[in-house]
Structure formats: C-alpha cells, structure tokens
Design an enzyme around this catalytic site. Structure first.
Site, PDB file in Angstrom:
ATOM      1  N   LYS A  79       0.854  -1.197   0.000  1.00  0.00           N
ATOM      2  CA  LYS A  79       0.000   0.000   0.000  1.00  0.00           C
ATOM      3  C   LYS A  79       0.889   1.246   0.000  1.00  0.00           C
ATOM      4  O   LYS A  79       1.893   1.307   0.722  1.00  0.00           O
ATOM      5  CB  LYS A  79      -0.889  -0.025   1.237  1.00  0.00           C
ATOM      6  CG  LYS A  79      -1.938   1.070   1.285  1.00  0.00           C
ATOM      7  CD  LYS A  79      -2.816   0.890   2.536  1.00  0.00           C
ATOM      8  CE  LYS A  79      -3.936   1.909   2.599  1.00  0.00           C
ATOM      9  NZ  LYS A  79      -4.783   1.731   3.796  1.00  0.00           N
ATOM     10  N   SER A 154      -9.600   1.586   2.739  1.00  0.00           N
ATOM     11  CA  SER A 154      -8.802   2.340   1.818  1.00  0.00           C
ATOM     12  C   SER A 154      -7.758   1.507   1.073  1.00  0.00           C
ATOM     13  O   SER A 154      -7.212   1.971   0.068  1.00  0.00           O
ATOM     14  CB  SER A 154      -8.102   3.478   2.566  1.00  0.00           C
ATOM     15  OG  SER A 154      -7.230   2.963   3.552  1.00  0.00           O
ATOM     16  N   SER A 178      -9.813  -0.526   6.833  1.00  0.00           N
ATOM     17  CA  SER A 178      -9.149  -0.482   5.536  1.00  0.00           C
ATOM     18  C   SER A 178      -8.431  -1.723   5.031  1.00  0.00           C
ATOM     19  O   SER A 178      -8.100  -1.789   3.861  1.00  0.00           O
ATOM     20  CB  SER A 178      -8.165   0.677   5.495  1.00  0.00           C
ATOM     21  OG  SER A 178      -8.873   1.853   5.263  1.00  0.00           O
TER      22      SER A 178
HETATM   23  N1  GLN Z   1     -13.234   4.153   6.424  1.00  0.00           N
HETATM   24  C1  GLN Z   1     -12.500   4.602   7.563  1.00  0.00           C
HETATM   25  C2  GLN Z   1     -12.092   6.045   7.374  1.00  0.00           C
HETATM   26  O1  GLN Z   1     -12.393   6.585   6.395  1.00  0.00           O
HETATM   27  C3  GLN Z   1     -11.282   3.757   7.797  1.00  0.00           C
HETATM   28  C4  GLN Z   1     -10.206   3.953   6.844  1.00  0.00           C
HETATM   29  C5  GLN Z   1      -8.973   3.197   7.234  1.00  0.00           C
HETATM   30  O2  GLN Z   1      -9.051   2.165   7.898  1.00  0.00           O
HETATM   31  N2  GLN Z   1      -7.836   3.723   6.866  1.00  0.00           N
HETATM   32  O3  GLN Z   1     -11.487   6.635   8.179  1.00  0.00           O
END
Ligand code: GLN
Length: 471
Positions: A79, A154, A178
C-alpha cells in the site's frame, strides 16, 4: 495452473524443487500486471529494479542450496502509505506525488529480510481516508469481480491486486476498516492486526492510535505466514510490543460469540443470510455459539470519526508546503504559502477531515467532542473485555452490504462512513479481526469478520482455517 495462481507454500515448494526461478515468477507477475492493470487500476507504481534484485538474491540462495524462508521470492504489493526506500510513497495524494522514501518501514525491513519481492505500490484513498478507494487523487481501483463496483477502501489497490492475481499477497493498513472492507469486497483474506503487534515505523500516519499494518492474502495459511513474518517489537515504534507469534496446531473447542448489535437495522438481508448460514455451519462442526452484546456499538461511528479526524488533523499539520511535498512558494507571505500548498495539495475528503478534527480539538469544543469521544472509547473497549471474559472469539459481518457501484456514495460522506459500522469498534478497542470470504451475492464476495482478544491472532487463524474448508 498459471504461476500467478500459486499460494506462498506452493511457490516455496516450486522454488525449492527448481520448477521455476524467483526471477521467472516475478516476470510472470509483471507480465500479468501489464496485461490487466490498465483496467483494474490496483497499482500506482511498479518497482521493477528492486523486485528483480530481490528475486535474484533468492535464486542465488537456491542455486547454492542455502536455506530460504517461506516468503523468499514471493511477489507482493505494498500500500502506497508504507515507505519502501528509494521508491515513491504518494499516499495517493498530490501533496506527496513526488515524494521518495528515504528509508524502509519496519514491516518492509522484515519483508525484505525474509526475501519477499516487492512488485510495486498499490492505490488507496488519499491518506487512507475512505472505504471505497475513490478518494485517491490519481485513480479509482475497480473491483476485479465487477468492474462497475468499488474495490473497497482504503487498501483497495492491495485487495484488488491479490484478487486479480497481480500479487501473491499485499500489505495494507487498517485504521477503521481499511484491510477488512476491501478484503471483504474483493473476496480475499485480510487481517487487521492487534494494535502494537506490527511496527508503524515508516507508515505515513493517518490516525496514530488506530493505524495498524496487516496482510491481504489468497488464503488463511498465507495470511498467517505473512503475519508471522512482519509482527514483533521494533525499537523505532515505541507502541510496538515484544511479541512472538505462536501457531495453534490443534483444533480447539472455542466458544464463539455473536453480537446482537451487528445484526440490526441497515444490514442487507443478503449479507445477513450468508453470515447466518456460515454460523450454522460453524455450529455443525461442534463449536458452541453464544449470543452476546456489545452495547456501545451504536456510539462507535460517532466516537471513531471524532478521534480519527482529530488525530489526522494533527498528523497532517506537517504537510505545510515547507517541509514535505507539494509547495506553492511563489507567494507574498508564509500564510499564503500554507494556504496555497494545502489548498491545492489535499483532496476534498482530506480537507473535510482536517476541518472536522481541528474543530473537535479547538479550545471550547475539546471537552464536548474529543474528550467525550475518548470516554466513549473506554466504554467500547470495556464491551470487548466483558465479551472476551465469556467467549474466545466473536463473529459477524464485515460491512452491512457488498461492494457498491463506483460513484454511488462518493458525494455523500455520511453514507460512506456508515459502511464502517462493524469495523471501527475493533480499531477503537485495539483488538485483531479478520475478513474471511464466505459467500457471494451474484458476482460480489462477502466476508465474515472474526474478532479475537489482543494478541490472539492465533485463535483467528485456527478457526478461520476450519471455516475456510467448510465454506
Ligand atoms: N473508512 C474509515 C475512514 O475513512 C477507515 C479507513 C482506514 O481504515 N484507513 O477513516
């Protein structure tokens, strides 16, 4: 079978038997990426020189009949918020579009030591803010099972890369969903690790008390191998914990809790059916299933989005156009440099998070929002402590619905945040949880969430490998 379908164990056996070389395998992956990634959009950049160098190191060892680790020669995607020395690390943001990492993250150091081959950097929501991978400044990663749908976020690039055989495995980060949401949407195994089990050194911070690195893999066995390789104390991360992974080799008579709050309003009937069928199958294997309550679940989203945005706003203060990344210096004064650099360098969701977080942390509002959220966080943690006094594991859905259409929720941030309802409590409590593929609605995969107490990933892997066989 093509080389890109092999699991880690199969690669390891093939390399040792000299059926193919690590270099051949790496080239096969690049070939596949070049053929398919135009359509899917999993990668932001490839690291061909680094990958071939790593592959040749493993081939050399094999030629000299030296011992190789299980990950030697295994191609992976990383990532793009995790630093790999000498490679770009953009966080899918214009702000870091040309930033080149000057050192390896803790988890990357461990992967390199184990001989894994890094193919490239995968797409994400900008600074890991999102649940669909649509907030990337560069492209939307599509779901390999249905190109009109999101891959999840994400870590959407990482999940899509594994699901489309463009990487044998990948690393993602999970702050609120994510690793698990994209794993569920793309039908791969994804593990959010216990807070402190994997180093955060060299991981660009989203919300520091919630972020964790975790594997995305083709199956449970692979995820376990990767977790074993990347976990453990790192002197460069003071929150990392001395931790030696111990695999559970025998089946255990686990008691499994099912939280009633995870089956309420908003859960799609189709997802509910798949999860409930799976629970019945687990019960048929002789496991005791017990209904439990996590009473503070209702407050988790509000609590998460206060704490996440507060920490994110503080972490992102460093991107000021002076020290890092994108800079508009052709201005009259310093304030204008800050405003132009941040105004043009950040995307809309990132700006929203900075504004929300700065508001919650400002004097006069701090007690009402941030402090209150921290108090609620304690209640959420206590829910898990109470639950794990009675049960070994907790299971339920990962998300209320499967992958949605690209664009469907993009203009409505609140409906996007609702996708995280079953995943954020886990980060607030710091416990580990896996998304395991257990069914499909049409073409779209659905994951089961398996949650354990702190540092009990071994219980998750043990039960997940049983469930993997029965579904
Ligand atoms: N969907 C959550 C957010 O927008 C988690 C994202 C993540 O785990 N990086 O913060």
């Amino acid at each position: 079978m093509e080389l890109q379908n092999f699991t880690i164990k199969q690669i390891n056996r093939g390399l040792k038997a000299k059926e193919f070389s690590a270099k051949e395998l790496t080239l096969a992956y690049f070939d596949k990426i070049k053929k398919t990634d135009n359509e899917i959009g999993a990668y932001l950049g490839l690291s061909e020189n680094l990958a071939l160098k790593q592959a040749e190191l493993s081939d050399e060892k094999i030629k000299n009949n030296e011992e190789i680790s299980e990950l030697a020669g295994v191609p992976c995607g990383i990532k793009d918020n995790i630093l790999v020395e000498g490679e770009k690390c953009t966080c899918a943001s214009r702000m870091l579009e040309n930033y080149i990492a000057s050192y390896d993250a803790g988890c990357i150091k461990k992967l390199k030591e184990s001989g894994a081959v890094i193919l490239g950097k995968t797409n994400l929501d900008e600074f890991a803010f999102g649940s669909s991978c649509e907030n990337s400044a560069f492209k939307v990663t599509k779901n390999p099972h249905d190109l009109s749908c999101v891959s999840g976020g994400s870590s959407g690039g990482s999940a899509a890369a594994v699901a489309s055989d463009q990487a044998c495995f990948a690393l993602g980060t999970d702050t609120g969903c994510s690793v698990r949401t994209p794993a569920s949407f793309c039908g791969v195994v994804g593990l959010k690790t216990t807070y402190g089990s994997v180093s955060r050194s060299g991981v660009i911070a989203s919300a520091s008390s919630l972020d964790q690195v975790g594997p995305l893999a083709k199956n449970v066995e692979d995820a376990e191998i990767i977790f074993n390789a990347i976990s453990g104390k790192d002197p460069k991360d003071a929150t990392s914990v001395e931790f030696k992974y111990e695999k559970l080799t025998k089946e255990k008579p686990f008691i499994i809790g099912v939280p009633r709050e995870f089956f309420g309003k908003g859960l799609s009937k189709d997802v509910e059916k798949i999860i409930k069928n799976t629970i019945t199958k687990i019960e048929d294997q002789g496991f005791k299933i017990q209904e439990i309550s996590l009473p503070s679940t209702d407050f988790a989203l509000a609590c998460y989005y206060i704490i996440q945005t507060s920490e994110a706003s503080a972490n992102l203060a460093r991107f000021d156009g002076i020290r890092y990344g994108f800079s508009k210096r052709d201005k009259e004064n310093l304030l204008d440099v800050y405003m132009a650099s941040r105004g043009q360098g950040f995307g809309i969701e990132t700006k929203r998070r900075i504004m929300l977080g700065t508001y919650s942390l400002s004097s006069g509002y701090y007690d009402a929002y941030y402090k209150k959220a921290q108090e609620v966080r304690l209640l959420i943690k206590q829910d898990f402590i109470n639950a794990f006094a009675k049960v070994d594991l907790i299971i339920g859905p990962v998300t209320p619905f499967p992958a949605f259409k690209i664009g469907e929720k993009a203009s409505d941030p609140l409906s996007m945040y609702l996708a995280d309802i079953y995943t954020v409590p886990i980060n607030l409590a710091g416990v580990p949880a896996m998304s395991l593929p257990v069914g499909k609605i049409g073409k779209l995969p659905v994951g089961l969430q398996i949650i354990a107490n702190h540092f009990e990933e071994n219980k998750i892997f043990n039960i997940a490998s049983i469930i993997e066989k029965i579904v």
